[in-house]
Design a protein around this motif. Structure first.
Motif, mmCIF file in Angstrom:
data_model
loop_
_atom_site.group_PDB
_atom_site.id
_atom_site.type_symbol
_atom_site.label_atom_id
_atom_site.label_comp_id
_atom_site.label_asym_id
_atom_site.label_seq_id
_atom_site.Cartn_x
_atom_site.Cartn_y
_atom_site.Cartn_z
ATOM 1 N N LYS A 11 47.582 38.407 44.918
ATOM 2 C CA LYS A 11 46.208 39.000 44.640
ATOM 3 C C LYS A 11 44.311 38.985 43.895
ATOM 4 O O LYS A 11 44.478 38.160 44.904
ATOM 5 C CB LYS A 11 46.685 40.787 44.448
ATOM 6 C CG LYS A 11 47.195 41.340 45.312
ATOM 7 C CD LYS A 11 47.708 42.991 45.183
ATOM 8 C CE LYS A 11 48.186 43.951 45.408
ATOM 9 N NZ LYS A 11 48.436 44.679 45.678
ATOM 10 N N PHE A 12 45.102 38.296 42.728
ATOM 11 C CA PHE A 12 44.202 37.677 42.185
ATOM 12 C C PHE A 12 43.227 36.457 43.166
ATOM 13 O O PHE A 12 42.573 36.013 42.885
ATOM 14 C CB PHE A 12 44.290 37.518 40.546
ATOM 15 C CG PHE A 12 43.185 36.720 39.988
ATOM 16 C CD1 PHE A 12 42.674 37.632 38.967
ATOM 17 C CD2 PHE A 12 43.116 35.403 39.575
ATOM 18 C CE1 PHE A 12 41.782 37.278 38.050
ATOM 19 C CE2 PHE A 12 42.164 34.928 38.653
ATOM 20 C CZ PHE A 12 41.591 36.193 38.027
ATOM 21 N N LEU A 13 44.714 35.411 42.843
ATOM 22 C CA LEU A 13 44.159 34.147 44.299
ATOM 23 C C LEU A 13 43.463 34.718 45.330
ATOM 24 O O LEU A 13 43.017 33.801 45.380
ATOM 25 C CB LEU A 13 45.030 33.333 44.265
ATOM 26 C CG LEU A 13 45.662 33.079 43.018
ATOM 27 C CD1 LEU A 13 47.399 32.368 43.003
ATOM 28 C CD2 LEU A 13 45.071 32.059 41.865
ATOM 29 N N ILE A 14 44.223 35.302 46.507
ATOM 30 C CA ILE A 14 43.263 35.513 47.916
ATOM 31 C C ILE A 14 41.770 36.048 46.752
ATOM 32 O O ILE A 14 41.046 35.977 47.590
ATOM 33 C CB ILE A 14 44.126 36.921 47.849
ATOM 34 C CG1 ILE A 14 45.311 36.390 48.452
ATOM 35 C CG2 ILE A 14 43.543 37.496 49.058
ATOM 36 C CD1 ILE A 14 46.127 36.882 49.148
ATOM 37 N N VAL A 15 42.090 36.640 45.786
ATOM 38 C CA VAL A 15 40.522 37.278 45.577
ATOM 39 C C VAL A 15 39.487 36.082 44.843
ATOM 40 O O VAL A 15 38.180 36.086 45.188
ATOM 41 C CB VAL A 15 40.361 38.844 44.383
ATOM 42 C CG1 VAL A 15 38.787 38.827 44.007
ATOM 43 C CG2 VAL A 15 41.110 39.691 45.095
ATOM 44 N N GLY A 16 40.157 35.213 44.302
ATOM 45 C CA GLY A 16 40.171 33.992 43.678
ATOM 46 C C GLY A 16 39.324 33.567 45.181
ATOM 47 O O GLY A 16 38.166 32.662 44.742
ATOM 48 N N ILE A 17 39.842 33.664 46.334
ATOM 49 C CA ILE A 17 39.675 31.815 47.433
ATOM 50 C C ILE A 17 38.103 32.566 48.116
ATOM 51 O O ILE A 17 36.976 32.028 47.862
ATOM 52 C CB ILE A 17 40.779 32.054 48.011
ATOM 53 C CG1 ILE A 17 41.690 31.141 47.048
ATOM 54 C CG2 ILE A 17 40.323 31.409 49.455
ATOM 55 C CD1 ILE A 17 43.152 31.718 48.638
ATOM 56 N N ALA A 56 36.833 44.072 43.370
ATOM 57 C CA ALA A 56 37.757 43.407 43.781
ATOM 58 C C ALA A 56 38.910 43.882 43.417
ATOM 59 O O ALA A 56 40.258 44.398 43.563
ATOM 60 C CB ALA A 56 37.941 42.461 44.869
ATOM 61 N N ASN A 57 39.175 43.283 42.542
ATOM 62 C CA ASN A 57 40.404 43.021 41.393
ATOM 63 C C ASN A 57 40.738 44.384 40.959
ATOM 64 O O ASN A 57 41.478 44.870 40.683
ATOM 65 C CB ASN A 57 39.868 42.556 40.129
ATOM 66 C CG ASN A 57 40.274 40.655 40.504
ATOM 67 O OD1 ASN A 57 41.111 40.264 41.474
ATOM 68 N ND2 ASN A 57 39.254 39.484 40.074
ATOM 69 N N LYS A 58 39.820 45.566 40.278
ATOM 70 C CA LYS A 58 40.336 46.354 40.010
ATOM 71 C C LYS A 58 40.514 47.637 41.128
ATOM 72 O O LYS A 58 41.914 48.161 40.570
ATOM 73 C CB LYS A 58 38.565 46.997 39.813
ATOM 74 C CG LYS A 58 38.872 48.895 39.176
ATOM 75 C CD LYS A 58 37.477 49.553 39.117
ATOM 76 C CE LYS A 58 37.454 51.079 38.563
ATOM 77 N NZ LYS A 58 38.615 51.828 38.965
ATOM 78 N N LYS A 59 40.300 47.399 42.070
ATOM 79 C CA LYS A 59 40.837 48.199 42.964
ATOM 80 C C LYS A 59 42.483 47.439 43.932
ATOM 81 O O LYS A 59 43.150 47.952 44.151
ATOM 82 C CB LYS A 59 40.061 48.444 44.234
ATOM 83 C CG LYS A 59 40.383 49.405 44.753
ATOM 84 C CD LYS A 59 40.226 51.052 44.543
ATOM 85 C CE LYS A 59 40.218 51.965 45.678
ATOM 86 N NZ LYS A 59 40.487 53.175 44.595
#
Length: 135
Positions: A11-17, A56-59
């Motif tokens: 998920k972190f990588l998706i948000v990161g992209i 995005a990362n919080k939720k």
């Protein structure tokens, strides 16, 4: 627990992209087309993309609840630390490359800085900003 950690990383990588597409676009346009300097261009990236990333990362990534004000403060401090460590380190690393074109050298430095920033940022967000309550 390991599966949850893998899910958080994915998920972190998706948000990161998404974050990278937004931030890098702003950074490279600011530097190469608007002719803003290195520090202004990289700062704009992390201010705009950082705001998106926090929510995005919080939720989505860490499904974090409670103490929003504290999380925002820790998040901002994390971004500042990651930013200065990553981009100062990348400038020092790239200084040793024998390239006379300053713009090319600084563009390479920006990419290296983004990689360093991402690794450091994941660690600090997971362990400090969005850590589970009671840990």
């Amino acid at each position: 627990k390991k599966m949850k950690n893998n899910n958080e990383l994915v998920k972190f990588l998706i948000v990161g992209i998404l974050n990278t597409i937004i931030g890098a676009s702003i950074m490279f346009i600011a530097y190469n087309f608007l002719k803003l300097n290195y520090w202004v261009s990289t700062s704009l990236n992390y201010i705009v993309a950082g705001t998106f990333s926090f929510f995005a990362n919080k939720k989505f990534t860490f499904e974090s609840e409670g103490k929003i004000f504290q999380k925002i403060i820790f998040f901002i401090l994390t971004l500042i630390i990651c930013y200065f460590v990553a981009f100062n380190l990348s400038k020092k690393m790239i200084a040793f490359i024998d390239i006379n074109d300053i713009e090319l050298k600084e563009n390479i430095s920006m990419v290296v800085g983004m990689v360093i920033y991402t690794v450091l940022n994941f660690i600090l967000q997971k362990k400090i900003v969005f850590r589970k309550e009671g840990k």
